[in-house]
Each structure stands twice: as structure tokens, then as C-alpha cells.
Design a protein around this motif. Structure first.
Motif, PDB file in Angstrom:
ATOM      1  N   TYR A 129       0.824  -1.206   0.000  1.00 14.89           N
ATOM      2  CA  TYR A 129       0.000   0.000   0.000  1.00 14.89           C
ATOM      3  C   TYR A 129       0.860   1.260   0.000  1.00 14.89           C
ATOM      4  N   GLU A 130       2.092   1.168   0.489  1.00 15.55           N
ATOM      5  CA  GLU A 130       2.956   2.356   0.510  1.00 15.55           C
ATOM      6  C   GLU A 130       3.325   2.793  -0.907  1.00 15.55           C
ATOM      7  N   SER A 131       3.772   1.849  -1.722  1.00 13.50           N
ATOM      8  CA  SER A 131       4.149   2.194  -3.094  1.00 13.50           C
ATOM      9  C   SER A 131       2.926   2.468  -3.959  1.00 13.50           C
ATOM     10  N   GLN A 132       1.805   1.798  -3.687  1.00 15.50           N
ATOM     11  CA  GLN A 132       0.591   2.069  -4.457  1.00 15.50           C
ATOM     12  C   GLN A 132       0.030   3.458  -4.140  1.00 15.50           C
ATOM     13  N   TYR A 133       0.232   3.925  -2.932  1.00 15.96           N
ATOM     14  CA  TYR A 133      -0.155   5.295  -2.572  1.00 15.96           C
ATOM     15  C   TYR A 133       0.611   6.293  -3.439  1.00 15.96           C
ATOM     16  N   LEU A 134       1.891   6.052  -3.616  1.00 17.45           N
ATOM     17  CA  LEU A 134       2.714   6.945  -4.434  1.00 17.45           C
ATOM     18  C   LEU A 134       2.322   6.863  -5.905  1.00 17.45           C
ATOM     19  N   CYS A 135       1.982   5.656  -6.372  1.00 13.90           N
ATOM     20  CA  CYS A 135       1.487   5.516  -7.746  1.00 13.90           C
ATOM     21  C   CYS A 135       0.159   6.252  -7.918  1.00 13.90           C
ATOM     22  N   GLY A 136      -0.666   6.230  -6.885  1.00 15.04           N
ATOM     23  CA  GLY A 136      -1.918   6.975  -6.933  1.00 15.04           C
ATOM     24  C   GLY A 136      -1.659   8.469  -7.061  1.00 15.04           C
ATOM     25  N   MET A 137      -0.622   8.959  -6.387  1.00 18.37           N
ATOM     26  CA  MET A 137      -0.259  10.369  -6.520  1.00 18.37           C
ATOM     27  C   MET A 137       0.110  10.688  -7.970  1.00 18.37           C
ATOM     28  N   ALA A 138       0.886   9.794  -8.583  1.00 21.30           N
ATOM     29  CA  ALA A 138       1.270  10.002  -9.984  1.00 21.30           C
ATOM     30  C   ALA A 138       0.043   9.984 -10.882  1.00 21.30           C
ATOM     31  N   ALA A 139      -0.892   9.065 -10.597  1.00 24.62           N
ATOM     32  CA  ALA A 139      -2.117   8.988 -11.385  1.00 24.62           C
ATOM     33  C   ALA A 139      -2.940  10.264 -11.239  1.00 24.62           C
ATOM     34  N   GLY A 140      -3.078  10.740 -10.003  1.00 22.21           N
ATOM     35  CA  GLY A 140      -3.834  11.962  -9.775  1.00 22.21           C
ATOM     36  C   GLY A 140      -3.195  13.176 -10.427  1.00 22.21           C
ATOM     37  N   ALA A 141      -1.865  13.185 -10.486  1.00 27.85           N
ATOM     38  CA  ALA A 141      -1.151  14.307 -11.089  1.00 27.85           C
ATOM     39  C   ALA A 141      -1.305  14.315 -12.606  1.00 27.85           C
ATOM     40  N   ALA A 142      -1.359  13.112 -13.221  1.00 24.49           N
ATOM     41  CA  ALA A 142      -1.411  13.016 -14.682  1.00 24.49           C
ATOM     42  C   ALA A 142      -2.830  13.108 -15.237  1.00 24.49           C
ATOM     43  N   SER A 143      -3.828  12.756 -14.418  1.00 21.74           N
ATOM     44  CA  SER A 143      -5.208  12.726 -14.900  1.00 21.74           C
ATOM     45  C   SER A 143      -5.739  14.127 -15.190  1.00 21.74           C
ATOM     46  N   LYS A 144      -6.377  14.256 -16.316  1.00 23.81           N
ATOM     47  CA  LYS A 144      -6.997  15.533 -16.669  1.00 23.81           C
ATOM     48  C   LYS A 144      -8.458  15.584 -16.216  1.00 23.81           C
ATOM     49  N   THR A 145      -9.053  14.419 -15.987  1.00 25.35           N
ATOM     50  CA  THR A 145     -10.475  14.360 -15.639  1.00 25.35           C
ATOM     51  C   THR A 145     -10.723  14.068 -14.162  1.00 25.35           C
ATOM     52  N   GLY A 146      -9.719  13.501 -13.482  1.00 24.01           N
ATOM     53  CA  GLY A 146      -9.922  13.068 -12.102  1.00 24.01           C
ATOM     54  C   GLY A 146     -10.627  11.734 -12.015  1.00 24.01           C
ATOM     55  N   LYS A 147     -10.914  11.118 -13.180  1.00 25.37           N
ATOM     56  CA  LYS A 147     -11.580   9.817 -13.217  1.00 25.37           C
ATOM     57  C   LYS A 147     -10.532   8.735 -13.469  1.00 25.37           C
ATOM     58  N   LEU A 148     -10.288   7.921 -12.457  1.00 27.22           N
ATOM     59  CA  LEU A 148      -9.277   6.870 -12.544  1.00 27.22           C
ATOM     60  C   LEU A 148      -9.944   5.501 -12.526  1.00 27.22           C
ATOM     61  N   GLY A 149      -9.282   4.530 -13.108  1.00 26.74           N
ATOM     62  CA  GLY A 149      -9.769   3.156 -13.076  1.00 26.74           C
ATOM     63  C   GLY A 149      -8.748   2.256 -12.415  1.00 26.74           C
ATOM     64  N   PHE A 150      -9.188   1.098 -11.937  1.00 28.85           N
ATOM     65  CA  PHE A 150      -8.268   0.162 -11.277  1.00 28.85           C
ATOM     66  C   PHE A 150      -8.715  -1.256 -11.579  1.00 28.85           C
ATOM     67  N   VAL A 151      -7.808  -2.030 -12.173  1.00 29.91           N
ATOM     68  CA  VAL A 151      -8.075  -3.440 -12.475  1.00 29.91           C
ATOM     69  C   VAL A 151      -7.506  -4.270 -11.331  1.00 29.91           C
ATOM     70  N   ALA A 152      -8.380  -4.950 -10.585  1.00 34.25           N
ATOM     71  CA  ALA A 152      -7.976  -5.707  -9.405  1.00 34.25           C
ATOM     72  C   ALA A 152      -8.307  -7.181  -9.582  1.00 34.25           C
TER      73      ALA A 152
END
Length: 373
Positions: free
Chosen positions: A150-173
Motif C-alpha cells: 500500500y505504501e508504493s501504491q499510494y505513491l502511484c496513486g499520486m502520480a495517477a492523480g497528477a497526470a489525470s486531466k479528468t480526475g476519473k481513474l480506473g483500477f483493475v484488481a
């Protein structure tokens, strides 16, 4: 990793751990009595590894193989290994015993399904040290280990939030187990650190490695408007689909820029050598005392880390992510209170931190997470 059942999977003692915790058990199954003097090898150290899958699977097993090469260099010795050892005692025990007969006295496993066999082997060979990635059994000469992804995925989430233009993210689990849910929640919290209005739509495939289902899930999420795709599945398929569709993604297990260099913003990666080198040195030094509940490894101790920032992450945002990584290395907690779930129920009080037991049985989601089958 084809052919894995939901109950026997190398990347997750997940279900077994969740069921144990639900029944009131501890983090790992076994709580053995540890010898006061610790474990000491009788002869010069000789290491062998059992791989669940092929060493070039692109994910879980390859991360271990890449760690092996680094461990060899650090310790100055070659490590024997065998690939494609299924989670079956009839395969695990003969493979390990073959190495032991050749003189191996440190055996490293790479699968949850090795747990019971390693427990039996540790009892049969008390002069051999056993370590097992994602295992659940422990003893005087046996230690299971896993990382706080969860520590590294939190940081990846930050990168996703920074790159997203819409704020709409998806996650394949893969499966709705605690160890997957904690990556989803952390990814969402990281994204919301950059964009408080970010949302994460999640689709579970019901399989750890099913590229067909992963492709369908990633495509569906993009069709729903997601412009960044996160993942906790074994294959790089979500990243490949993201690149095909002209959106971004974040990877899991390894640096998935190898498969989707234009799409992959960053990846949550295993860095097993950072844990195993010092742990193996402890074994070799003598007086080794395995963690009684197994090793639950933080980023600072070599569990996971992040790899790479794509050009879609602005430099100022990348600097924020780097600073947050440093904070985590110094002890910052991802799941610190106050924290409520998406229904408004308090899950972590102000000033408190979510316990390890609650992490392993996590069945709730933070605000902004929408789960779908």
C-alpha cells in the motif's frame, strides 16, 4: 501466472490470512516458540530458490529472479534455483530436498502455497534455514515475508492523480481480499492528495493472471471515462490496453514501462534484495531469530518501492511524490487517522494508525472508490 486457484496463489496468502484474521487469529498462522540462542548454520552457507513460475513471467516470479541476481552480487555466491514448482507438496518437497542433498542449507520459496510444505521441511531439516515469500508459516528455522504494497501504491496513486486531466481513474484488481483492497484504497488516497475530487472505479477480474479478463476490464474502465488505469493483477495487460487507447496507467510487481513505455507513469515494484540481503546476512552470521509472525516489510526495509515517472507527471508534482516517498521512508503512515470509509464510518481515529490485523482483513473503501464486479 496461469492455472492458480483463488485459494492457492503466490502473490497472496491473501485469502488464508483474511480468513485467519476473521476467525480471530494473528497475522501469520504460526506462533512458534523461538530458541533463545537463535538459529545457526552448521556449514558454509549455500542458497537455493524455488520459483513458482517461469523466471521471465514479467511479474511476480521475475521480480524474485531479478532480486536473485542482485543478491548473488552482494553476497558473492551463486544461488541455485528451479522454475515452475507448483503449489503442491508432491512437487515442493522433492525440489527442496534435491537442493538440500546437494548441500543447500538456505532455501527460499516464492509462494503462499508453499507454506505447509515449508513448515514440514523446516521440521525435518532443523539445520536448514527456510524463507518464503508470501507464506504463512514460521518457526525457529522458518520465516515467511511479504511487503506493505500500500505504501508504493499510494505513491502511484499520486502520480495517477497528477497526470489525470479528468480526475476519473480506473483500477483493475484481482480479488476483493484485504491485500488487494489496501492497494486500491492507498491508490485512491494518493490520487486525492493531488486532486481531492479524484474518483477510482474498480473492476475485479476474479483471477490473479487472466489477460483476457484484464483487457476487458481495462477497456470497460476507459470506456467509462478513466484516463489513468491502476492495477493489482499479475500481467501487464492493463498497461498495454492503456497505451493502445491513448491513456495512462500505473503498474504492479515490476517496472511495466518494459511493456507500455508511453502509458506507464510509474510502477509499484518488488525490491526483495533490499530485504533478503540483510536478512540472509543475519542467517549467515548465526543466532538468527525469525520474526515470530513473519516479516511484514515496510518500504524502508525493502518491501516495495516505485519505479519511474512518465513525462505526463509534471516536474513539480514528481517532486511532491519524491518528498512523500521520503516521508514514508522516515515513518509516515498511509493509513493514519482521522480516516473514514466511503459511507462516512470512522475507520481510524485522529492520532491513531490502522493496525496490521485490520489491514489484512480490510473489506471497506475510502470515499471516491466505486467497486464493480
Amino acid at each position: 501466472m496461469k492455472g492458480r486457484s483463488m485459494l492457492r496463489t503466490p502473490t497472496s496468502g491473501f485469502l488464508g490470512l483474511a480468513l485467519t484474521l476473521a476467525a480471530g487469529g494473528a497475522y501469520f498462522f504460526a506462533l512458534p516458540a523461538m530458541a533463545a540462542e537463535g538459529f545457526t548454520l552448521k556449514d558454509k552457507p549455500k542458497i537455493a530458490m524455488l520459483y513458482f513460475g517461469p523466471k521471465n513471467d514479467g511479474g511476480w516470479t521475475q521480480a524474485f529472479d531479478e532480486a536473485r541476481v542482485k543478491i548473488e552480487k552482494e553476497l558473492g555466491q551463486k544461488i541455485q534455483f528451479v522454475e515452475n514448482v507448483p503449489e503442491d507438496a508432491s512437487a515442493i518437497k522433492p525440489a527442496a530436498e534435491k537442493f538440500i542433498q546437494r548441500g543447500a542449507n538456505i532455501v527460499i520459496g516464492t509462494a503462499f502455497g508453499y507454506s505447509d510444505s515449508f513448515k514440514d521441511l523446516a521440521a525435518k531439516y532443523p539445520d536448514v534455514a527456510f524463507l518464503n515469500g508470501s507464506g504463512t508459516t514460521n518457526g525457529t528455522n522458518l520465516e515467511s515475508f511479504y511487503g506493505r504494497t500500500y505504501e508504493s501504491q499510494y505513491l502511484c496513486g499520486m502520480a495517477a492523480g497528477a497526470a489525470s486531466k479528468t480526475g476519473k481513474l480506473g483500477f483493475v484488481a484481482a480479488n476483493p481480499f484485504g491485500v488487494v483492497n489496501w492497494t486500491i484504497n492507498a491508490f485512491a488516497l494518493g490520487a486525492q492528495k493531488m486532486n481531492p475530487n479524484a474518483t477510482v472505479n474498480v473492476i475485479y477480474t476474479g483471477a490473479w493472471n487472466d489477460p483476457i479478463k484484464e483487457r476487458a476490464a481495462a477497456a470497460a474502465l476507459i470506456d467509462q471515462g478513466a484516463d489513468v488505469i491502476g492495477q493489482h493483477v499479475d500481467s501487464p495487460t492493463p498497461q498495454i490496453v492503456a497505451q493502445e487507447r491513448g491513456v495512462y496507467g500505473t503498474g504492479h510487481h515490476r517496472d511495466l514501462r518494459q511493456f507500455a513505455p508511453k502509458a506507464t507513469l510509474c510502477s509499484s515494484v518488488w525490491v526483495w534484495d533490499r530485504f533478503l540481503v540483510p536478512e540472509l546476512k543475519k542467517v549467515m552470521a548465526g543466532g538468527w531469530k525469525p520474526a515470530p509472525y513473519g516479516a511484514f516489510i515496510a518500504m524502508k526495509d525493502g518491501g516495495t518501492d516505485i519505479a519511474g515517472f512518465g513525462p505526463a507527471v509534471p516536474k513539480d508534482k514528481a517532486a511532491l511524490i519524491t518528498a512523500e516517498r521520503e516521508a514514508i521512508l522516515k515513518g509516515k503512515q498511509v493509513y493514519a487517522g482521522p480516516l473514514a470509509d466511503r459511507d462516512g464510518k470512522e475507520r481510524v481515529a485522529k492520532g491513531a494508525v490502522l493496525s496490521d490485523a485490520d489491514l489484512w482483513k480490510m473489506d471497506w473503501f475510502v470515499k471516491g472508490v466505486v467497486t464493480q464486479k
